[in-house]
Each structure stands twice: as C-alpha cells, then as structure tokens.
Motif scaffolding. Structure first.
Motif, PDB file in Angstrom:
ATOM      1  N   PHE A 130       0.391  10.399  -6.382  1.00 48.90           N
ATOM      2  CA  PHE A 130       1.741  10.781  -6.799  1.00 48.90           C
ATOM      3  C   PHE A 130       2.688  10.944  -5.610  1.00 48.90           C
ATOM      4  O   PHE A 130       3.831  10.484  -5.661  1.00 48.90           O
ATOM      5  CB  PHE A 130       1.703  12.066  -7.625  1.00 48.90           C
ATOM      6  CG  PHE A 130       1.189  11.883  -9.027  1.00 48.90           C
ATOM      7  CD1 PHE A 130       0.742  10.655  -9.472  1.00 48.90           C
ATOM      8  CD2 PHE A 130       1.158  12.950  -9.911  1.00 48.90           C
ATOM      9  CE1 PHE A 130       0.273  10.484 -10.762  1.00 48.90           C
ATOM     10  CE2 PHE A 130       0.693  12.787 -11.203  1.00 48.90           C
ATOM     11  CZ  PHE A 130       0.242  11.561 -11.628  1.00 48.90           C
ATOM     12  N   GLU A 131       2.252  11.614  -4.560  1.00 53.12           N
ATOM     13  CA  GLU A 131       3.139  11.791  -3.412  1.00 53.12           C
ATOM     14  C   GLU A 131       3.466  10.456  -2.738  1.00 53.12           C
ATOM     15  O   GLU A 131       4.641  10.186  -2.435  1.00 53.12           O
ATOM     16  CB  GLU A 131       2.529  12.781  -2.420  1.00 53.12           C
ATOM     17  CG  GLU A 131       2.611  14.231  -2.893  1.00 53.12           C
ATOM     18  CD  GLU A 131       2.249  15.213  -1.788  1.00 53.12           C
ATOM     19  OE1 GLU A 131       2.131  14.784  -0.617  1.00 53.12           O
ATOM     20  OE2 GLU A 131       2.100  16.406  -2.104  1.00 53.12           O
ATOM     21  N   PRO A 132       2.472   9.594  -2.478  1.00 53.44           N
ATOM     22  CA  PRO A 132       2.828   8.280  -1.912  1.00 53.44           C
ATOM     23  C   PRO A 132       3.749   7.471  -2.824  1.00 53.44           C
ATOM     24  O   PRO A 132       4.679   6.816  -2.341  1.00 53.44           O
ATOM     25  CB  PRO A 132       1.468   7.592  -1.744  1.00 53.44           C
ATOM     26  CG  PRO A 132       0.487   8.701  -1.632  1.00 53.44           C
ATOM     27  CD  PRO A 132       1.010   9.796  -2.508  1.00 53.44           C
ATOM     28  N   LEU A 133       3.501   7.508  -4.132  1.00 53.16           N
ATOM     29  CA  LEU A 133       4.355   6.773  -5.068  1.00 53.16           C
ATOM     30  C   LEU A 133       5.776   7.310  -5.025  1.00 53.16           C
ATOM     31  O   LEU A 133       6.756   6.533  -4.965  1.00 53.16           O
ATOM     32  CB  LEU A 133       3.791   6.876  -6.477  1.00 53.16           C
ATOM     33  CG  LEU A 133       4.664   6.316  -7.608  1.00 53.16           C
ATOM     34  CD1 LEU A 133       5.008   4.851  -7.387  1.00 53.16           C
ATOM     35  CD2 LEU A 133       3.978   6.526  -8.957  1.00 53.16           C
ATOM     36  N   ASP A 189       0.868  -1.173   0.000  1.00 53.18           N
ATOM     37  CA  ASP A 189       0.000   0.000   0.000  1.00 53.18           C
ATOM     38  C   ASP A 189       0.904   1.223   0.000  1.00 53.18           C
ATOM     39  O   ASP A 189       1.575   1.508   0.996  1.00 53.18           O
ATOM     40  CB  ASP A 189      -0.895  -0.025   1.237  1.00 53.18           C
ATOM     41  CG  ASP A 189      -1.884   1.135   1.275  1.00 53.18           C
ATOM     42  OD1 ASP A 189      -1.754   2.074   0.472  1.00 53.18           O
ATOM     43  OD2 ASP A 189      -2.800   1.083   2.134  1.00 53.18           O
ATOM     44  N   TRP A 190       0.957   1.948  -1.101  1.00 54.81           N
ATOM     45  CA  TRP A 190       1.839   3.115  -1.186  1.00 54.81           C
ATOM     46  C   TRP A 190       1.502   4.144  -0.115  1.00 54.81           C
ATOM     47  O   TRP A 190       2.386   4.877   0.331  1.00 54.81           O
ATOM     48  CB  TRP A 190       1.714   3.786  -2.553  1.00 54.81           C
ATOM     49  CG  TRP A 190       2.064   2.918  -3.718  1.00 54.81           C
ATOM     50  CD1 TRP A 190       2.729   1.729  -3.687  1.00 54.81           C
ATOM     51  CD2 TRP A 190       1.770   3.181  -5.095  1.00 54.81           C
ATOM     52  NE1 TRP A 190       2.861   1.232  -4.967  1.00 54.81           N
ATOM     53  CE2 TRP A 190       2.290   2.095  -5.841  1.00 54.81           C
ATOM     54  CE3 TRP A 190       1.125   4.214  -5.762  1.00 54.81           C
ATOM     55  CZ2 TRP A 190       2.171   2.035  -7.230  1.00 54.81           C
ATOM     56  CZ3 TRP A 190       1.006   4.155  -7.131  1.00 54.81           C
ATOM     57  CH2 TRP A 190       1.525   3.080  -7.862  1.00 54.81           C
ATOM     58  N   TYR A 191       0.240   4.224   0.293  1.00 57.61           N
ATOM     59  CA  TYR A 191      -0.191   5.231   1.257  1.00 57.61           C
ATOM     60  C   TYR A 191       0.283   4.905   2.674  1.00 57.61           C
ATOM     61  O   TYR A 191       0.342   5.787   3.527  1.00 57.61           O
ATOM     62  CB  TYR A 191      -1.719   5.361   1.243  1.00 57.61           C
ATOM     63  CG  TYR A 191      -2.265   5.888  -0.071  1.00 57.61           C
ATOM     64  CD1 TYR A 191      -2.587   7.231  -0.230  1.00 57.61           C
ATOM     65  CD2 TYR A 191      -2.448   5.037  -1.156  1.00 57.61           C
ATOM     66  CE1 TYR A 191      -3.083   7.715  -1.431  1.00 57.61           C
ATOM     67  CE2 TYR A 191      -2.941   5.508  -2.359  1.00 57.61           C
ATOM     68  CZ  TYR A 191      -3.254   6.843  -2.494  1.00 57.61           C
ATOM     69  OH  TYR A 191      -3.742   7.316  -3.689  1.00 57.61           O
ATOM     70  N   ARG A 192       0.572   3.640   2.923  1.00 56.44           N
ATOM     71  CA  ARG A 192       1.065   3.213   4.239  1.00 56.44           C
ATOM     72  C   ARG A 192       2.154   2.165   4.013  1.00 56.44           C
ATOM     73  O   ARG A 192       2.061   1.031   4.500  1.00 56.44           O
ATOM     74  CB  ARG A 192      -0.082   2.634   5.086  1.00 56.44           C
ATOM     75  CG  ARG A 192      -1.117   3.664   5.499  1.00 56.44           C
ATOM     76  CD  ARG A 192      -2.237   3.038   6.317  1.00 56.44           C
ATOM     77  NE  ARG A 192      -3.065   2.171   5.484  1.00 56.44           N
ATOM     78  CZ  ARG A 192      -4.097   2.607   4.775  1.00 56.44           C
ATOM     79  NH1 ARG A 192      -4.412   3.898   4.776  1.00 56.44           N
ATOM     80  NH2 ARG A 192      -4.818   1.768   4.060  1.00 56.44           N
ATOM     81  N   SER A 193       3.176   2.563   3.324  1.00 62.41           N
ATOM     82  CA  SER A 193       4.191   1.597   2.906  1.00 62.41           C
ATOM     83  C   SER A 193       4.986   1.068   4.099  1.00 62.41           C
ATOM     84  O   SER A 193       5.475   1.839   4.930  1.00 62.41           O
ATOM     85  CB  SER A 193       5.153   2.238   1.901  1.00 62.41           C
ATOM     86  OG  SER A 193       6.187   1.334   1.573  1.00 62.41           O
ATOM     87  N   ASP A 194       5.086  -0.251   4.146  1.00 62.30           N
ATOM     88  CA  ASP A 194       5.937  -0.894   5.152  1.00 62.30           C
ATOM     89  C   ASP A 194       7.048  -1.694   4.468  1.00 62.30           C
ATOM     90  O   ASP A 194       7.608  -2.617   5.050  1.00 62.30           O
ATOM     91  CB  ASP A 194       5.108  -1.807   6.053  1.00 62.30           C
ATOM     92  CG  ASP A 194       4.371  -2.892   5.268  1.00 62.30           C
ATOM     93  OD1 ASP A 194       4.402  -2.867   4.024  1.00 62.30           O
ATOM     94  OD2 ASP A 194       3.753  -3.771   5.899  1.00 62.30           O
ATOM     95  N   GLY A 235      18.230  10.166  -0.413  1.00 65.39           N
ATOM     96  CA  GLY A 235      18.111   8.967   0.400  1.00 65.39           C
ATOM     97  C   GLY A 235      16.731   8.897   1.019  1.00 65.39           C
ATOM     98  O   GLY A 235      15.850   9.669   0.650  1.00 65.39           O
ATOM     99  N   PRO A 236      16.542   8.004   1.977  1.00 66.05           N
ATOM    100  CA  PRO A 236      15.227   7.859   2.584  1.00 66.05           C
ATOM    101  C   PRO A 236      14.687   9.136   3.211  1.00 66.05           C
ATOM    102  O   PRO A 236      13.487   9.267   3.380  1.00 66.05           O
ATOM    103  CB  PRO A 236      15.453   6.773   3.646  1.00 66.05           C
ATOM    104  CG  PRO A 236      16.597   5.970   3.119  1.00 66.05           C
ATOM    105  CD  PRO A 236      17.479   6.987   2.447  1.00 66.05           C
ATOM    106  N   ALA A 237      15.559  10.081   3.547  1.00 70.62           N
ATOM    107  CA  ALA A 237      15.082  11.336   4.135  1.00 70.62           C
ATOM    108  C   ALA A 237      14.787  12.384   3.077  1.00 70.62           C
ATOM    109  O   ALA A 237      14.472  13.522   3.373  1.00 70.62           O
ATOM    110  CB  ALA A 237      16.119  11.883   5.121  1.00 70.62           C
ATOM    111  N   GLY A 238      14.840  11.990   1.788  1.00 72.41           N
ATOM    112  CA  GLY A 238      14.743  12.962   0.708  1.00 72.41           C
ATOM    113  C   GLY A 238      13.433  13.691   0.636  1.00 72.41           C
ATOM    114  O   GLY A 238      13.346  14.757   0.035  1.00 72.41           O
ATOM    115  N   LEU A 239      12.360  13.161   1.239  1.00 71.26           N
ATOM    116  CA  LEU A 239      11.069  13.849   1.199  1.00 71.26           C
ATOM    117  C   LEU A 239      10.766  14.570   2.490  1.00 71.26           C
ATOM    118  O   LEU A 239       9.674  15.094   2.671  1.00 71.26           O
ATOM    119  CB  LEU A 239       9.955  12.830   0.900  1.00 71.26           C
ATOM    120  CG  LEU A 239       9.977  12.216  -0.490  1.00 71.26           C
ATOM    121  CD1 LEU A 239       8.782  11.273  -0.649  1.00 71.26           C
ATOM    122  CD2 LEU A 239       9.967  13.244  -1.579  1.00 71.26           C
TER     123      LEU A 239
END
Length: 238
Positions: free
Chosen positions: A164-167, A139-144, A233-237
């Motif tokens: 778009f933002e979750p993707l 689930d892009w909206y709650r990605s685990d 990286g993972p903090a990019g957003l």
C-alpha cells in the motif's frame, strides 16, 4: 534454469504450448475487446510460481482477465473521457483497461512488475490493433517512473497491504495536477484501509458500484475515483 530467469525469458509461444492460451471477447459499445489469457492458470502457478507468490510476496494474478478489469475497461470507454489523454495503467496483467482506453483515443502506458504480464499485455495490444499503447516494467517498491499522467488506472491492485505505501507513493508522483485515479475491485475489505491512507495523503475519494455482465454471471464491481488536492505533489509523502 532458476525460476526467476524462467519468468524473465519465457515467451508466449512457450506459455501457449505448456499452459494454453485462449482469447475471450468482451463488447463495449462499438468496441470488441479481444483478450488473450492463460487457459490453465493453476498449472502455470504450480510450475512457474511454485510458492504461489511473486518476488515481493504477493499473488501472480496476471494470467486471466478479472471481472474488475472488464468493469474498469467499460467505465473508461463509456464515462472516462480519455480521448487524447495520457493514461498510466498499473498492474496491467492482460491490459483490458489499457487496451480499452487506447481504443477510445488515449495514449497508454501499461505497466506491471512481472515480465510475463507485460508480454501478455503487448500481445493483447497487437490483437486489438493498438498503436498508442506502450508497456514498461514498473516496480512500485523501487519506482523509476518519470512523467505525470492525466489518468492513472488499476484493477485489483489494492489487496496486498505490504504494497500500500509503495502504491500510494507511485500515485502521488504519477498523477498530474488536475488528474485523477480510477481503481476497480470486487469489494475487497482492504480497500477501506488504503483509502484512509489516501485521505491522509491529501486525496479525495468517491466510490460507486457498477455491474459487469459476463457469460457465466454478472458481477458487482466497485469503482473508486481519487482526486489529489491542489497542494499535493511529488513531495506529498515526505
């Protein structure tokens, strides 16, 4: 039984009996992809998705193999250099790109939100003798999703602007340093909006056209390659 429970529990034997399943073949070099898809998708949408949307409000489009999926499958086999790489497939549907990548030597994780799509993807993996393709609900909206991938691929996943933002968040977190992303579509105008978001997040993009030849007609398909900047990286957003 409510519709959500129906989608969670329906197996492919039930899909076959109610809506039909057909297997199409698509040749890529020495590889003959065999892909099952729903024979009467309109009937299935009316009965299983009566509002013609999923829980997140987008369209249930997993039931057939779209031309862009076949074009991306061809690209992965012919020019993707996927052998030995860990590949993440997003919005897999019938999993044509994922199956093609696995047959070309990749280790593939095919993901989708819809459990029925995942059952179809796993079925197609078995049809093609895949041994290194796994499926997983995402689930892009709650990605685990954990881990990062050398290649992330998706066909016709950029069309619903709410997603778009979750993707983009999934792409930032899932793409390994030095990795890349491949997106395929039939030239939807929404892609330009999404690529602007990707540029602001630190991705470089390059687009080119290829033609996929189908029995009914040939279709021009856009392939977009996204590469993250070294600092992304993972903090990019954040």
């Amino acid at each position: 039984m409510d519709l959500k429970t129906l989608r969670e529990t329906m197996d492919l034997d039930t899909v076959r009996s109610r809506f039909g399943l057909r297997v199409r073949s698509h040749r890529i070099g020495e590889t003959d992809l065999r892909l099952a898809e729903v024979e009467r998708p309109d009937d299935m949408v009316r009965e299983v998705y009566p509002d013609a949307v999923t829980e997140h409000g987008d369209a249930p489009v997993w039931m057939i193999t779209w031309p862009a999926a076949l074009a991306l499958a061809e690209y992965l086999v012919e020019t993707g250099d996927v052998s030995g790489k860990r590949v993440l497939e997003l919005g897999c549907g019938t999993a044509a790109p994922g199956v093609a990548a696995e047959r070309a030597g990749a280790r593939v994780l095919s993901t989708d939100y819809d459990p029925l799509a995942l059952r179809m993807a796993a079925h197609n993996a078995r049809l093609n003798g895949c041994t290194c393709l796994e499926t997983r609900r995402l689930d892009w909206y709650r990605s685990d999703l954990e881990g990062r991938f050398e290649l992330v691929a998706g066909s016709e996943v950029v069309y619903f602007e709410k997603s778009f933002e979750p993707l983009l968040s999934v792409l930032v977190r899932a793409t390994a340093p030095g990795g890349r992303i491949l997106l395929a579509d039939q030239g939807r105008p929404q892609m330009s909006v999404f690529l602007e978001m990707c540029a602001r997040a630190g991705f470089r993009s390059e687009s080119h056209q290829r033609v996929v030849h189908l029995p009914e007609q040939s279709r021009p398909i856009r392939i977009v390659t996204l590469t993250p900047s070294p600092s992304l990286g993972p903090a990019g957003l954040a």
